[in-house]
Design a protein around this motif. Structure first.
Motif, PDB file in Angstrom:
ATOM      1  N   LEU A 763      16.066  25.394  28.253  1.00 26.52           N
ATOM      2  CA  LEU A 763      16.371  26.081  29.515  1.00 26.52           C
ATOM      3  C   LEU A 763      17.732  25.566  29.966  1.00 26.52           C
ATOM      4  CD1 LEU A 763      13.831  26.665  32.393  1.00 26.52           C
ATOM      5  CD2 LEU A 763      16.252  26.318  32.809  1.00 26.52           C
ATOM      6  N   ARG A 764      18.742  26.439  29.954  1.00 32.68           N
ATOM      7  CA  ARG A 764      20.117  26.039  30.219  1.00 32.68           C
ATOM      8  C   ARG A 764      20.598  26.634  31.545  1.00 32.68           C
ATOM      9  NH1 ARG A 764      24.166  24.194  26.944  1.00 32.68           N
ATOM     10  NH2 ARG A 764      22.911  24.693  25.101  1.00 32.68           N
ATOM     11  N   VAL A 765      21.265  25.806  32.327  1.00 30.10           N
ATOM     12  CA  VAL A 765      21.892  26.242  33.573  1.00 30.10           C
ATOM     13  C   VAL A 765      23.406  26.165  33.397  1.00 30.10           C
ATOM     14  CG1 VAL A 765      22.158  25.804  36.032  1.00 30.10           C
ATOM     15  CG2 VAL A 765      19.945  25.384  34.942  1.00 30.10           C
ATOM     16  N   TRP A 766      24.083  27.266  33.685  1.00 31.26           N
ATOM     17  CA  TRP A 766      25.548  27.225  33.694  1.00 31.26           C
ATOM     18  C   TRP A 766      26.102  28.397  34.494  1.00 31.26           C
ATOM     19  CZ3 TRP A 766      28.304  28.764  28.491  1.00 31.26           C
ATOM     20  CH2 TRP A 766      27.656  29.854  27.909  1.00 31.26           C
ATOM     21  N   LEU A 767      27.418  28.477  34.570  1.00 26.24           N
ATOM     22  CA  LEU A 767      28.054  29.457  35.424  1.00 26.24           C
ATOM     23  C   LEU A 767      28.266  30.785  34.721  1.00 26.24           C
ATOM     24  CD1 LEU A 767      30.857  27.368  37.206  1.00 26.24           C
ATOM     25  CD2 LEU A 767      28.608  27.983  38.095  1.00 26.24           C
ATOM     26  N   GLU A 768      28.481  31.814  35.512  1.00 31.12           N
ATOM     27  CA  GLU A 768      28.831  33.121  34.971  1.00 31.12           C
ATOM     28  C   GLU A 768      30.155  33.038  34.212  1.00 31.12           C
ATOM     29  OE1 GLU A 768      26.993  36.361  38.085  1.00 31.12           O
ATOM     30  OE2 GLU A 768      28.881  35.401  38.619  1.00 31.12           O
ATOM     31  N   LYS A 769      30.250  33.801  33.127  1.00 29.79           N
ATOM     32  CA  LYS A 769      31.452  33.778  32.296  1.00 29.79           C
ATOM     33  C   LYS A 769      32.710  34.106  33.099  1.00 29.79           C
ATOM     34  CE  LYS A 769      30.345  32.783  27.988  1.00 29.79           C
ATOM     35  NZ  LYS A 769      30.996  31.664  27.284  1.00 29.79           N
ATOM     36  N   GLU A 770      32.567  35.025  34.049  1.00 27.12           N
ATOM     37  CA  GLU A 770      33.726  35.457  34.817  1.00 27.12           C
ATOM     38  C   GLU A 770      34.388  34.305  35.562  1.00 27.12           C
ATOM     39  OE1 GLU A 770      30.797  36.842  34.825  1.00 27.12           O
ATOM     40  OE2 GLU A 770      31.144  38.807  33.907  1.00 27.12           O
ATOM     41  N   SER A 771      33.604  33.277  35.860  1.00 27.43           N
ATOM     42  CA  SER A 771      34.129  32.148  36.631  1.00 27.43           C
ATOM     43  C   SER A 771      34.911  31.163  35.770  1.00 27.43           C
ATOM     44  CB  SER A 771      32.979  31.399  37.318  1.00 27.43           C
ATOM     45  OG  SER A 771      32.205  32.268  38.104  1.00 27.43           O
ATOM     46  N   ILE A 772      34.748  31.266  34.453  1.00 26.79           N
ATOM     47  CA  ILE A 772      35.333  30.236  33.574  1.00 26.79           C
ATOM     48  C   ILE A 772      35.976  30.831  32.325  1.00 26.79           C
ATOM     49  CG2 ILE A 772      33.817  28.342  34.279  1.00 26.79           C
ATOM     50  CD1 ILE A 772      31.979  29.092  31.947  1.00 26.79           C
ATOM     51  N   GLN A 773      36.318  32.131  32.345  1.00 27.55           N
ATOM     52  CA  GLN A 773      36.730  32.777  31.114  1.00 27.55           C
ATOM     53  C   GLN A 773      38.208  32.607  30.779  1.00 27.55           C
ATOM     54  OE1 GLN A 773      35.932  36.957  31.406  1.00 27.55           O
ATOM     55  NE2 GLN A 773      37.286  37.283  33.157  1.00 27.55           N
ATOM     56  N   ASP A 774      39.040  32.162  31.713  1.00 30.30           N
ATOM     57  CA  ASP A 774      40.441  31.906  31.389  1.00 30.30           C
ATOM     58  C   ASP A 774      40.955  30.737  32.205  1.00 30.30           C
ATOM     59  OD1 ASP A 774      41.355  32.874  33.984  1.00 30.30           O
ATOM     60  OD2 ASP A 774      41.039  34.895  33.207  1.00 30.30           O
ATOM     61  N   VAL A 775      42.155  30.278  31.877  1.00 32.95           N
ATOM     62  CA  VAL A 775      42.693  29.067  32.495  1.00 32.95           C
ATOM     63  C   VAL A 775      42.981  29.264  33.987  1.00 32.95           C
ATOM     64  CG1 VAL A 775      45.121  29.558  31.937  1.00 32.95           C
ATOM     65  CG2 VAL A 775      44.334  27.185  32.120  1.00 32.95           C
ATOM     66  N   ARG A 776      43.303  30.480  34.389  1.00 28.99           N
ATOM     67  CA  ARG A 776      43.560  30.730  35.813  1.00 28.99           C
ATOM     68  C   ARG A 776      42.296  30.552  36.623  1.00 28.99           C
ATOM     69  NH1 ARG A 776      47.375  36.212  35.699  1.00 28.99           N
ATOM     70  NH2 ARG A 776      49.156  35.265  34.581  1.00 28.99           N
ATOM     71  N   ALA A 777      41.178  31.032  36.079  1.00 26.65           N
ATOM     72  CA  ALA A 777      39.907  30.863  36.781  1.00 26.65           C
ATOM     73  C   ALA A 777      39.552  29.387  36.906  1.00 26.65           C
ATOM     74  CB  ALA A 777      38.807  31.616  36.038  1.00 26.65           C
ATOM     75  N   ILE A 778      39.875  28.614  35.870  1.00 33.57           N
ATOM     76  CA  ILE A 778      39.591  27.177  35.914  1.00 33.57           C
ATOM     77  C   ILE A 778      40.456  26.496  36.973  1.00 33.57           C
ATOM     78  CG2 ILE A 778      39.622  25.026  34.580  1.00 33.57           C
ATOM     79  CD1 ILE A 778      37.464  27.031  33.735  1.00 33.57           C
ATOM     80  N   GLN A 779      41.700  26.881  37.039  1.00 34.28           N
ATOM     81  CA  GLN A 779      42.610  26.247  38.012  1.00 34.28           C
ATOM     82  C   GLN A 779      42.155  26.468  39.457  1.00 34.28           C
ATOM     83  OE1 GLN A 779      46.261  28.111  36.549  1.00 34.28           O
ATOM     84  NE2 GLN A 779      47.069  26.071  36.017  1.00 34.28           N
ATOM     85  N   THR A 780      41.525  27.619  39.705  1.00 36.28           N
ATOM     86  CA  THR A 780      41.081  27.924  41.071  1.00 36.28           C
ATOM     87  C   THR A 780      39.612  27.590  41.299  1.00 36.28           C
ATOM     88  OG1 THR A 780      40.602  30.207  40.418  1.00 36.28           O
ATOM     89  CG2 THR A 780      42.797  29.762  41.323  1.00 36.28           C
ATOM     90  N   LEU A 781      38.962  27.005  40.308  1.00 35.49           N
ATOM     91  CA  LEU A 781      37.560  26.627  40.432  1.00 35.49           C
ATOM     92  C   LEU A 781      37.409  25.589  41.543  1.00 35.49           C
ATOM     93  CD1 LEU A 781      34.885  27.238  38.789  1.00 35.49           C
ATOM     94  CD2 LEU A 781      35.267  25.025  37.707  1.00 35.49           C
ATOM     95  N   LEU A 782      36.424  25.800  42.421  1.00 34.97           N
ATOM     96  CA  LEU A 782      36.223  24.877  43.536  1.00 34.97           C
ATOM     97  C   LEU A 782      35.471  23.633  43.068  1.00 34.97           C
ATOM     98  CD1 LEU A 782      35.307  27.288  46.485  1.00 34.97           C
ATOM     99  CD2 LEU A 782      37.517  26.275  45.940  1.00 34.97           C
ATOM    100  N   ILE A 783      36.019  22.487  43.370  1.00 34.08           N
ATOM    101  CA  ILE A 783      35.454  21.197  42.995  1.00 34.08           C
ATOM    102  C   ILE A 783      34.828  20.558  44.230  1.00 34.08           C
ATOM    103  CG2 ILE A 783      35.974  18.898  42.080  1.00 34.08           C
ATOM    104  CD1 ILE A 783      36.252  21.060  40.019  1.00 34.08           C
ATOM    105  N   ASP A 784      33.646  19.980  44.060  1.00 34.29           N
ATOM    106  CA  ASP A 784      32.974  19.311  45.179  1.00 34.29           C
ATOM    107  C   ASP A 784      33.550  17.910  45.363  1.00 34.29           C
ATOM    108  OD1 ASP A 784      30.837  21.309  45.839  1.00 34.29           O
ATOM    109  OD2 ASP A 784      30.332  20.955  43.727  1.00 34.29           O
TER     110      ASP A 784
END
Length: 1022
Positions: A763-784
């Motif tokens: 049973l795996r938990v992870w994010l939607e592909k759209e949130s992590i599919q390219d480097v721009r999405a990673i750069q704007t990913l919100l960090i806690d």
């Protein structure tokens, strides 16, 4: 000798009962002997697979491969340690000398790992050890696909839970590897926007799911009368229950995530006959017969097809086809060899009765040989079956001289049949025994020279030795016994026909007798003629050894057309597996254009712990095995097919590396290519720069048809640069950032979904592909952070760098291999061409170059075989001294061996063969056979001398009497070798030079023996 023959003739039933026993054992052995294509020639090897999640290839090479390699080199009988490392996975291989058993090797490797395990990174998974042997390669590969659009992850689940277990229970089956990605799991795909909206982190969601989907044993309730276990059952056994998991007071899991069955990112894909599929790679036990194991699998497969009518099961690769085809070809070749040899024997003997004796003897010798093979634990393969064909010549050598001598005493000397059998057998028995013994001692050293030549040719020599022993005993027991009946046949029609044929036979025999007598007389009477003979002989020897042999070139083993092409394709290092699969589709469409294609087994990438199938690389590595109909049923050779494929496949865009070679292009699996230039050094960048120079030289090497190198520095990686000062300002540590990003990019297995009577699904938990599919999405990913959520680019930047797509090591250094493949050119010529093309390249002191292709093993094997030849000659000499009670006679007999070099070398040029291990073994066999002719001539002459004849008269009488059997055996043996020399069976090309050398050497050597041995005899016995 006469007493021995008398004893045999006086006890016929004892002989018949003994032969009947071997007849029974031989028939039994024929059906019980294992069948393979070739004997196992690969050295014992252990592969260690180490997985370190999230680790880079560079870090794994430095922290795992280097310390482990150093420790592994301390193990006894280690030949080499080499490794290949990609991100997260390192495969370290330990190759041992032949004498090391796999059990001992595995134990020693395990102990070495345990010894330094505490110093390895703590987060590595448990190292996997795999014994690499001949049974590692799958005996059969089955592709499972759907007939009605059933998802591949469901097909894989069915295979893992049910189908694979059925195959694993079969007799002789050791393992079933399942390959092709699509590992099913229950996925919880969290919406990142909703997480941020509700102020949640991915780690919090994972922890809640984990804690609310697990059974707990709380303890036991005990009293004087009973005991009960108290537990909480929280593991969810239905998807709807998981959806209802409470995240907090106001939210349920279904409010922020989608939950469904799917599969994790594929690291591998499989195509069977150009269809997407899941592969079952089935391996046998080490002591199981290949063909019978495959037949058991095929029978069970029919049951599986009935049980799963909605699934399609296709055999995409199997060892059975080639083995069965080759074995059938071998026995047909043996049949043809017998027929051709019998025609030759009949031309010389002109006797139906003698031919009948020989025909009865052949099956008796073969059955006895097979019985001995079974008793000594040999098997049927190309090598041993070739030995059985070669044994025909040895059989004829023994049988024909006995039968011909008995008939001479009966027809020419006019002795009664019983006396003719006794005297004829007794007279020839010493020469027969001497010839058998000298052949045995000539071949025997091969069984003790060690390493590759002994491993490959040991079964051939062993089979030949058994055939020699069987042939000799049959010739002095069975042949005399049946000759008393068959040669005494007095049917007037048979005798009339024989008389008619005998006219032609006598003409042929008399021609050769007169020719050799006159040739020898001329040299004895005129010194000028003798001098011309000797000068011509020396010229032939010099030209053959110094000019012809180098022209022929050298190779380890000849190329062979087994009907299988191996295609390796490497795409751009940053290409997705989906794009790589599109390239695979294009490649398969090109391969399918050939009308002779039978099956295609294609794989992309690899799965950790699966070594029997897969490309062995990353998601940009493709391996295709294309199987064609056998070479007798197609007009194109495998090399012509490969040339077309090479041309067509190179037109596909985005291919960085292309290798098209025939399966079995190298003699050993551990040899990567025919020419393998390995560079060793400490600096990867310097190695790569120098490798580019050698790659260019390889492209300019005449005779090389395919060039590649093992890795490129073309893998673009993103580097996250964390600003420590800014991170500190937000109260977040670097490790916390790493953890959040790993969870976002990879997800995490937090629990298991129960499946009845099967392995639970992850049973795996992870994010939607759209949130992590390219480097721009990673750069704007919100960090806690303790101060709230912030975009990643607030505290970090991303840059890029190029690095190797794979890191290879050997001998405690980094390595890179520049690989060159041939079609059929000789290795020695290729090496000379390459050295010329690379002569301008200068190596720095910190880089070492080693030729690790065919040439390395060729040089080692050549030295070993040369030593075996020298030892064999010495043994022949030492054994003949007491037999003839003379020094001169053994020297004379050994002088017949160099007389074969001219014919043996020239026939290699004529048939476009190269000098190889097979050819060298042919020289050794030739030495053992040719001395028999010299022994026949000299032994007869010595007996005449003992009766008072002078040397010249004795040798002339010997030529007159022995020319027929000498020529008859030489020509019949040579004709019987034709199927071997011309490769009339699948895989027999490997041994074709052996047959060619024997034919050429025996024909020319026999001719020269009948001229020069009489001359040398007279000159030394005046």
């Amino acid at each position: 000798m006469k007493n021995i023959v008398k004893a045999i003739l006086s006890r016929p039933f004892f002989v018949y009962s003994f032969l009947a026993l071997f007849l029974f054992l031989g028939i039994n052995g024929y059906f019980k002997l294992d069948k393979k294509l070739f004997p196992n020639s690969n050295r014992p090897e252990i592969a260690i697979v180490i997985v370190q999640p999230s680790a880079s290839a560079k870090d794994m090479a430095s922290n795992i491969a280097i310390p482990l390699e150093s420790e592994l080199y301390t193990i006894d009988k280690v030949r080499r340690v080499y490794s290949s490392t990609i991100d997260e996975v390192s495969v370290i291989r330990v190759e041992f000398e032949y004498e090391k058993s796999l059990i001992d090797a595995s134990s020693d490797v395990r102990n070495s790992i345990d010894k330094i395990k505490s110093s390895l990174p703590s987060d590595i998974l448990e190292p996997q050890l795999h014994k690499i042997s001949e049974s590692t390669a799958p005996i059969i590969t089955i592709a499972a696909s759907s007939k009605n659009n059933l998802p591949l992850e469901d097909i894989r689940q069915i295979i893992e839970n049910d189908i694979a277990k059925g195959f694993l229970k079969l007799k002789g089956i050791a393992n079933v590897d399942i390959f092709g990605g699509y590992k099913k799991e229950l996925q919880i795909i969290v919406n990142k926007e909703k997480l941020d909206k509700y102020g949640l982190s991915l780690a919090q969601v994972m922890e809640v799911v984990k804690q609310n989907n697990k059974d707990y044993a709380l303890g036991s309730i005990d009293n004087e009368k009973s005991r009960f276990l108290l537990k909480i059952k929280e593991q969810k056994d239905a998807v709807y229950k998981i959806r209802e998991i409470q995240i907090n007071q106001d939210l349920k899991l279904k409010d922020i995530a989608k939950i469904y069955f799917g599969y994790y990112n594929n690291s591998a894909i499989y195509h069977g006959n150009s269809q997407k599929a899941i592969a079952l790679s089935i391996q046998r036990n080490d002591n199981s017969d290949v063909v019978s194991s495959i037949e058991i699998v095929e029978k069970h497969l029919e049951t599986v097809r009935k049980d799963y009518p909605n699934l399609s099961f296709n055999i995409t690769d199997t060892q059975k086809t080639t083995i069965v085809q080759s074995t059938d070809n071998m026995f047909i070749a043996l049949r043809d060899a017998i027929i051709m040899s019998m025609i030759v024997v009949f031309i010389f003997l002109a006797s139906f009765r003698q031919i009948f004796v020989v025909l009865l003897t052949i099956p008796m010798v073969y059955v006895s040989t097979i019985a001995l093979m079974w008793l000594f634990g040999l098997e049927f393969n190309i090598i041993t079956l070739t030995a059985i064909i070669l044994a025909l010549g040895l059989l004829l050598d023994d049988t024909v001289v006995v039968v011909e001598n008995i008939e001479r005493h009966y027809s020419s000397i006019k002795e009664p049949m019983s006396k003719a059998v006794l005297n004829g057998t007794s007279e020839i028995m010493f020469a027969d025994f001497s010839g058998t013994l000298t052949t045995i001692v000539a071949l025997l050293p091969i069984l003790f020279i060690g390493d590759y030549p002994q491993t490959v040719f040991g079964p051939l020599i062993g089979t030949l030795l058994l055939a020699l022993i069987a042939s000799f005993f049959v010739s002095i027991t069975f042949v005399p016994l049946i000759s008393t009946k068959i040669l005494a046949i007095d049917n007037k029609y048979i005798l009339l026909l024989e008389n008619k044929f005998n006219i032609l036979s006598d003409i042929i025999n008399n021609f050769f007798v007169e020719f050799f007598i006159n040739t020898v007389k001329l040299a004895l009477e005129k010194k000028v003629v003798a001098s011309i003979y000797l000068l011509a002989l020396m010229a032939l020897f010099f030209i053959s050894a110094k000019i012809v042999m180098p022209m022929a070139g050298q190779e380890l083993m000849p190329a062979m057309d087994t009907g299988a092409a191996k295609i390796k394709i490497v795409t751009d290092s940053n290409m997705s597996i989906q794009k790589t699969e599109q390239i695979l589709d294009k490649a398969e469409s090109i391969i399918n254009k050939n009308e002779h294609i039978q099956s295609i087994s294609s794989s992309i990438g690899g799965e950790a712990g699966v070594l029997s199938i897969g490309s062995g690389g990353g998601v940009n590595d493709i391996l295709i095995i294309a199987n064609y109909v056998n070479r007798f049923n197609r007009s194109e050779t495998i090399w012509e097919i490969e040339a077309i494929l090479r041309n067509e496949l190179s037109k596909i865009s985005d291919i960085k590396r292309l290798e098209v070679s025939d399966a079995g292009a190298t003699a050993m699996a551990s040899i990567k290519a025919n020419i393998d230039v390995t560079l060793y050094g400490n600096d990867l960048n310097k190695l790569y720069e120098k490798a580019l120079e050698y790659e260019k030289a390889m492209y300019n090497t005449q005779g090389i048809v395919n060039v590649s190198k093992t890795w490129n520095i073309d893998n673009s990686s993103y580097i996250l640069n964390i600003d420590a000062k800014k991170a500190f300002a937000y109260g977040i540590k670097e490790q916390e950032i790493v953890t959040q990003l790993q969870l976002a990019l990879r997800g995490s297995k937090v629990a298991f979904y129960p499946i009845v009577n099967s392995v639970d699904l992850p049973l795996r938990v992870w994010l939607e592909k759209e949130s992590i599919q390219d480097v721009r999405a990673i750069q704007t990913l919100l960090i806690d952070t303790p101060k709230g959520k912030i975009p990643l680019n607030t505290i970090a930047s991303i840059s890029t760098e190029l690095e190797p797509n794979i890191i290879t090591r050997e001998g405690l250094d980094y390595t890179i291999d520049i690989l060159g493949f041939r079609e059929k050119a000789s290795i020695s010529h290729l090496m000379a061409n390459f050295e010329e093309a690379a002569s301008h390249i200068e190596l720095p002191n910190d880089i070492k170059l080693v030729q690790t292709g065919d040439i390395q093993q060729l040089q080692d094997s050549s030295i070993r075989i040369i030593k075996a030849v020298g030892l064999g000659l010495l043994l022949i000499f030492l054994i003949m001294i007491p037999m003839f009670n003379s020094l001169k006679i053994p020297i004379l007999i050994i002088l017949s061996i160099p007389l074969t070099i001219g014919g043996a070398s020239w026939i290699l040029i004529l048939l476009d063969y190269h000098s190889s291990m097979s050819a060298m073994i042919g020289f050794i066999l030739l030495a053992g056979v040719i001395v028999n002719n010299a022994i026949l001539l000299i032994h007869f002459a010595i007996e005449k001398q003992n009766e008072g004849w002078d040397a010249k008269e004795a040798i002339m009488e010997s030529i007159k009497t022995r020319t027929r059997p000498v020529l008859m055996t030489a020509i019949s043996v040579s004709v019987g070798m034709i199927p071997v020399a011309l490769g009339w069976a699948i895989g027999m090309e490997r041994l074709a030079p052996l047959g060619a050398v024997v034919i050429g050497g025996l024909i020319v050597g026999t001719f020269l023996t009948l001229v020069f041995i009489p001359l040398f005899f007279v000159w030394t016995h005046r």
